[in-house]
Design a protein around this motif. Structure first.
Motif, PDB file in Angstrom:
ATOM      1  N   VAL A   1      -2.688   6.344  -9.008  1.00  0.00           N
ATOM      2  CA  VAL A   1      -2.168   5.031  -8.638  1.00  0.00           C
ATOM      3  C   VAL A   1      -1.028   4.653  -9.577  1.00  0.00           C
ATOM      4  O   VAL A   1      -1.179   4.733 -10.803  1.00  0.00           O
ATOM      5  N   VAL A   2       0.099   4.271  -9.003  1.00  0.00           N
ATOM      6  CA  VAL A   2       1.230   3.781  -9.783  1.00  0.00           C
ATOM      7  C   VAL A   2       1.266   2.260  -9.656  1.00  0.00           C
ATOM      8  O   VAL A   2       1.340   1.722  -8.548  1.00  0.00           O
ATOM      9  N   MET A   3       1.184   1.571 -10.782  1.00  0.00           N
ATOM     10  CA  MET A   3       1.303   0.116 -10.834  1.00  0.00           C
ATOM     11  C   MET A   3       2.765  -0.218 -11.136  1.00  0.00           C
ATOM     12  O   MET A   3       3.232  -0.064 -12.264  1.00  0.00           O
TER      13      MET A   3
ATOM     14  N   ASP B   1       4.286  11.201   3.097  1.00  0.00           N
ATOM     15  CA  ASP B   1       3.104  12.039   3.271  1.00  0.00           C
ATOM     16  C   ASP B   1       1.946  11.182   3.768  1.00  0.00           C
ATOM     17  O   ASP B   1       1.430  10.346   3.025  1.00  0.00           O
ATOM     18  N   PRO B   2       1.512  11.363   5.032  1.00  0.00           N
ATOM     19  CA  PRO B   2       0.413  10.529   5.543  1.00  0.00           C
ATOM     20  C   PRO B   2      -0.928  10.827   4.883  1.00  0.00           C
ATOM     21  O   PRO B   2      -1.853  10.017   4.965  1.00  0.00           O
ATOM     22  N   ASP B   3      -1.029  11.970   4.211  1.00  0.00           N
ATOM     23  CA  ASP B   3      -2.295  12.354   3.577  1.00  0.00           C
ATOM     24  C   ASP B   3      -2.161  12.438   2.057  1.00  0.00           C
ATOM     25  O   ASP B   3      -2.961  13.101   1.394  1.00  0.00           O
ATOM     26  N   GLY B   4      -1.174  11.749   1.512  1.00  0.00           N
ATOM     27  CA  GLY B   4      -0.937  11.839   0.081  1.00  0.00           C
ATOM     28  C   GLY B   4      -2.046  11.220  -0.747  1.00  0.00           C
ATOM     29  O   GLY B   4      -2.752  10.310  -0.299  1.00  0.00           O
ATOM     30  N   LYS B   5      -2.181  11.696  -1.972  1.00  0.00           N
ATOM     31  CA  LYS B   5      -3.202  11.197  -2.895  1.00  0.00           C
ATOM     32  C   LYS B   5      -2.620  10.254  -3.950  1.00  0.00           C
ATOM     33  O   LYS B   5      -3.329   9.858  -4.878  1.00  0.00           O
ATOM     34  N   THR B   6      -1.345   9.913  -3.805  1.00  0.00           N
ATOM     35  CA  THR B   6      -0.735   8.936  -4.695  1.00  0.00           C
ATOM     36  C   THR B   6      -0.624   7.608  -3.964  1.00  0.00           C
ATOM     37  O   THR B   6      -0.112   7.556  -2.836  1.00  0.00           O
ATOM     38  N   ARG B   7      -1.107   6.557  -4.591  1.00  0.00           N
ATOM     39  CA  ARG B   7      -1.034   5.229  -3.985  1.00  0.00           C
ATOM     40  C   ARG B   7      -0.245   4.287  -4.892  1.00  0.00           C
ATOM     41  O   ARG B   7      -0.252   4.440  -6.114  1.00  0.00           O
ATOM     42  N   LEU B   8       0.421   3.338  -4.245  1.00  0.00           N
ATOM     43  CA  LEU B   8       1.333   2.449  -4.952  1.00  0.00           C
ATOM     44  C   LEU B   8       0.845   1.012  -4.874  1.00  0.00           C
ATOM     45  O   LEU B   8       0.500   0.525  -3.799  1.00  0.00           O
ATOM     46  N   VAL B   9       0.828   0.352  -6.017  1.00  0.00           N
ATOM     47  CA  VAL B   9       0.564  -1.080  -6.087  1.00  0.00           C
ATOM     48  C   VAL B   9       1.838  -1.748  -6.607  1.00  0.00           C
ATOM     49  O   VAL B   9       2.343  -1.376  -7.662  1.00  0.00           O
ATOM     50  N   VAL B  10       2.342  -2.710  -5.850  1.00  0.00           N
ATOM     51  CA  VAL B  10       3.530  -3.450  -6.264  1.00  0.00           C
ATOM     52  C   VAL B  10       3.076  -4.807  -6.790  1.00  0.00           C
ATOM     53  O   VAL B  10       2.510  -5.616  -6.037  1.00  0.00           O
TER      54      VAL B  10
ATOM     55  N   ASP C   1      10.382   6.249  20.039  1.00  0.00           N
ATOM     56  CA  ASP C   1      11.580   5.759  20.723  1.00  0.00           C
ATOM     57  C   ASP C   1      11.970   4.354  20.291  1.00  0.00           C
ATOM     58  O   ASP C   1      13.148   4.001  20.324  1.00  0.00           O
ATOM     59  N   ASN C   2      10.983   3.524  19.915  1.00  0.00           N
ATOM     60  CA  ASN C   2      11.277   2.133  19.559  1.00  0.00           C
ATOM     61  C   ASN C   2      11.436   1.925  18.057  1.00  0.00           C
ATOM     62  O   ASN C   2      11.351   0.806  17.573  1.00  0.00           O
ATOM     63  N   ARG C   3      11.687   3.017  17.325  1.00  0.00           N
ATOM     64  CA  ARG C   3      11.794   2.936  15.870  1.00  0.00           C
ATOM     65  C   ARG C   3      12.990   3.731  15.371  1.00  0.00           C
ATOM     66  O   ARG C   3      13.405   4.714  15.991  1.00  0.00           O
ATOM     67  N   THR C   4      13.515   3.314  14.212  1.00  0.00           N
ATOM     68  CA  THR C   4      14.579   4.053  13.548  1.00  0.00           C
ATOM     69  C   THR C   4      14.094   4.685  12.251  1.00  0.00           C
ATOM     70  O   THR C   4      14.892   5.286  11.534  1.00  0.00           O
ATOM     71  N   LEU C   5      12.806   4.553  11.960  1.00  0.00           N
ATOM     72  CA  LEU C   5      12.231   5.136  10.754  1.00  0.00           C
ATOM     73  C   LEU C   5      10.757   5.420  10.999  1.00  0.00           C
ATOM     74  O   LEU C   5      10.143   4.833  11.891  1.00  0.00           O
ATOM     75  N   PRO C   6      10.168   6.324  10.216  1.00  0.00           N
ATOM     76  CA  PRO C   6       8.754   6.661  10.417  1.00  0.00           C
ATOM     77  C   PRO C   6       7.850   5.563   9.865  1.00  0.00           C
ATOM     78  O   PRO C   6       8.310   4.573   9.284  1.00  0.00           O
ATOM     79  N   ASP C   7       6.543   5.746  10.032  1.00  0.00           N
ATOM     80  CA  ASP C   7       5.579   4.850   9.405  1.00  0.00           C
ATOM     81  C   ASP C   7       5.739   4.947   7.885  1.00  0.00           C
ATOM     82  O   ASP C   7       5.556   6.021   7.301  1.00  0.00           O
ATOM     83  N   LEU C   8       6.093   3.824   7.264  1.00  0.00           N
ATOM     84  CA  LEU C   8       6.240   3.820   5.815  1.00  0.00           C
ATOM     85  C   LEU C   8       4.879   3.848   5.145  1.00  0.00           C
ATOM     86  O   LEU C   8       3.886   3.365   5.714  1.00  0.00           O
ATOM     87  N   PRO C   9       4.772   4.407   3.941  1.00  0.00           N
ATOM     88  CA  PRO C   9       3.478   4.465   3.256  1.00  0.00           C
ATOM     89  C   PRO C   9       2.922   3.067   3.004  1.00  0.00           C
ATOM     90  O   PRO C   9       3.661   2.126   2.696  1.00  0.00           O
ATOM     91  N   ALA C  10       1.621   2.945   3.123  1.00  0.00           N
ATOM     92  CA  ALA C  10       0.976   1.666   2.811  1.00  0.00           C
ATOM     93  C   ALA C  10       1.083   1.397   1.316  1.00  0.00           C
ATOM     94  O   ALA C  10       1.103   2.312   0.486  1.00  0.00           O
ATOM     95  N   ILE C  11       1.155   0.115   0.965  1.00  0.00           N
ATOM     96  CA  ILE C  11       1.216  -0.282  -0.439  1.00  0.00           C
ATOM     97  C   ILE C  11       0.163  -1.347  -0.713  1.00  0.00           C
ATOM     98  O   ILE C  11      -0.238  -2.094   0.176  1.00  0.00           O
ATOM     99  N   GLY C  12      -0.264  -1.404  -1.960  1.00  0.00           N
ATOM    100  CA  GLY C  12      -1.092  -2.511  -2.408  1.00  0.00           C
ATOM    101  C   GLY C  12      -0.194  -3.606  -2.949  1.00  0.00           C
ATOM    102  O   GLY C  12       0.798  -3.319  -3.639  1.00  0.00           O
ATOM    103  N   VAL C  13      -0.495  -4.847  -2.633  1.00  0.00           N
ATOM    104  CA  VAL C  13       0.301  -5.986  -3.091  1.00  0.00           C
ATOM    105  C   VAL C  13      -0.540  -6.793  -4.074  1.00  0.00           C
ATOM    106  O   VAL C  13      -1.611  -7.295  -3.718  1.00  0.00           O
ATOM    107  N   LEU C  14      -0.055  -6.899  -5.319  1.00  0.00           N
ATOM    108  CA  LEU C  14      -0.754  -7.647  -6.356  1.00  0.00           C
ATOM    109  C   LEU C  14       0.084  -8.867  -6.736  1.00  0.00           C
ATOM    110  O   LEU C  14       1.084  -8.737  -7.457  1.00  0.00           O
ATOM    111  N   PRO C  15      -0.270 -10.067  -6.259  1.00  0.00           N
ATOM    112  CA  PRO C  15       0.469 -11.270  -6.675  1.00  0.00           C
ATOM    113  C   PRO C  15       0.271 -11.526  -8.166  1.00  0.00           C
ATOM    114  O   PRO C  15      -0.853 -11.504  -8.665  1.00  0.00           O
ATOM    115  N   LEU C  16       1.354 -11.767  -8.865  1.00  0.00           N
ATOM    116  CA  LEU C  16       1.246 -12.029 -10.301  1.00  0.00           C
ATOM    117  C   LEU C  16       0.795 -13.449 -10.595  1.00  0.00           C
ATOM    118  O   LEU C  16       0.479 -13.783 -11.728  1.00  0.00           O
TER     119      LEU C  16
END
Length: 343
Positions: free
Chosen positions: A4-6, A90-99, A131-146
């Motif tokens: 996990v990258v914070m 990567d839809p099956d990646g093991k790295t997750r991002l928290v912003v 057909d209705n998109r100009t980009l792929p499914d972006l990776p999911a992110i965790g959102v941490l309000p400060l």
């Protein structure tokens, strides 16, 4: 278990929007000043990291001061090399991002870089892209309000002169009902669901998660009239001759109301459409002959919107980032393009 990258964005030189506007994101251009720039993780970030490590996750802290440093983090979300040479998540990646976000603008800064990384140029559009998109499914992110206590507030026009921009709405995490406590954010990241949401792209090369509010107010807070043509798909809300008090391009609900007037009828950031509203002053005569002013709201929904100002400059706020519109700007919807981890 996951890596996990914070990710925290340092404050920008001119405002608190953080990285994503180009150049240095730190509050000082000197090496000594940069050394003191948000290197120590804030309390919610540390609490979220503790909750993650207690469940076996490996956590890394990154404070980004430039688009380049954001891009270096996002590259970890890449999938295997493709035959066409495109960067692809990567839809099956093991790295997750928290912003960790102090504002909608900071969250938008990260999403803007995700789009730039993964959106293929039109000349290299792959066959496996919807057909209705100009980009792929972006990776999911965790959102941490400060600021875990902050909630969404309706947008309103700020009164600070003829070029005043609208004030920022409340944070998007509050509008979406995402977990706010650090432990809850960690639980959603590891055991929650992926919730896909619509994204607005625009022809200026940026993105909108919540919405854009065009207009200004004087020092007394009275909206200042401006003129512009507003089109939603084939519907023309105004041809440019009507005086406008405001125009809202809405994906979510941050700008659904303006000084007590309901502009957007709904606020669904996952319905595949953008809702647009314009507010106009209308003079009416009462039964006793007195003239009164009311606000007329015109609305339309569609896949794309174009605003062409007739005035030299029209102030606006887009996901909390102020700007001035001086020529035509177009937004279009990318249904389900980005995603968050939710309960």
């Amino acid at each position: 278990m996951y890596d996990v990258v914070m990710l925290t964005l340092a404050r920008g030189e001119e405002d608190s929007t953080g990285c994503g506007t180009g150049g240095d994101c730190c509050s000082s251009a000197t090496p000594a000043g940069r050394a003191d720039c948000a290197d120590t993780p804030r309390v919610p970030v540390l609490a979220c990291a503790d909750a993650l490590t207690s469940q076996g996750a490996r956590v890394e802290f990154v404070t980004a001061r430039s688009d380049r440093e954001i891009d270096a983090v996002l590259a970890r979300l890449d999938g295997p090399p493709r035959p066409d040479g495109l960067d692809w998540p990567d839809p099956d990646g093991k790295t997750r991002l928290v912003v960790a976000t102090a504002s909608n603008a900071q969250l938008r800064a990260v999403m803007r870089r995700l789009v730039r990384r993964y959106a293929p140029p039109p000349s290299r559009r792959p066959a496996d892209l919807a057909d209705n998109r100009t980009l792929p499914d972006l990776p999911a992110i965790g959102v941490l309000p400060l600021d875990p206590s902050r909630s969404g507030d309706p947008g309103r026009l700020a009164g600070s002169g003829p070029t005043a921009a609208p004030e920022s709405p409340g944070d998007l995490a509050g509008q979406l009902g995402l977990p706010r406590a650090p432990a809850a954010v960690a639980a959603a990241l590891l055991d929650g669901r992926v919730r896909r949401l619509d994204l607005l792209r625009n022809d200026a090369g940026s993105v909108t998660l919540d919405g854009a509010l065009l207009g200004a107010a004087n020092e007394a807070g009275t909206p200042l009239a401006w003129r512009g043509r507003v089109e939603v798909d084939d519907t023309v809300l105004t041809g440019g001759d009507d005086p406008l008090l405001a125009c809202v391009v809405g994906n979510a609900g941050g700008y659904a109301e303006l000084t007590g007037v309901r502009l957007l009828s709904t606020a669904d950031p996952a319905d595949g459409t953008v809702e647009v509203a314009v507010a106009l002053p209308v003079l009416a005569r009462s039964r006793w002959g007195r003239r009164t002013m009311r606000i007329e709201v015109r609305r339309a929904r569609g896949r794309a919107v174009a605003v062409t100002p007739r005035d030299p400059e029209v102030p606006f706020l887009d996901d909390g980032v102020p700007g001035t519109l001086s020529r035509k700007r177009s937004w279009w919807i990318e249904p389900g393009a980005w995603a968050v981890y939710d309960r």
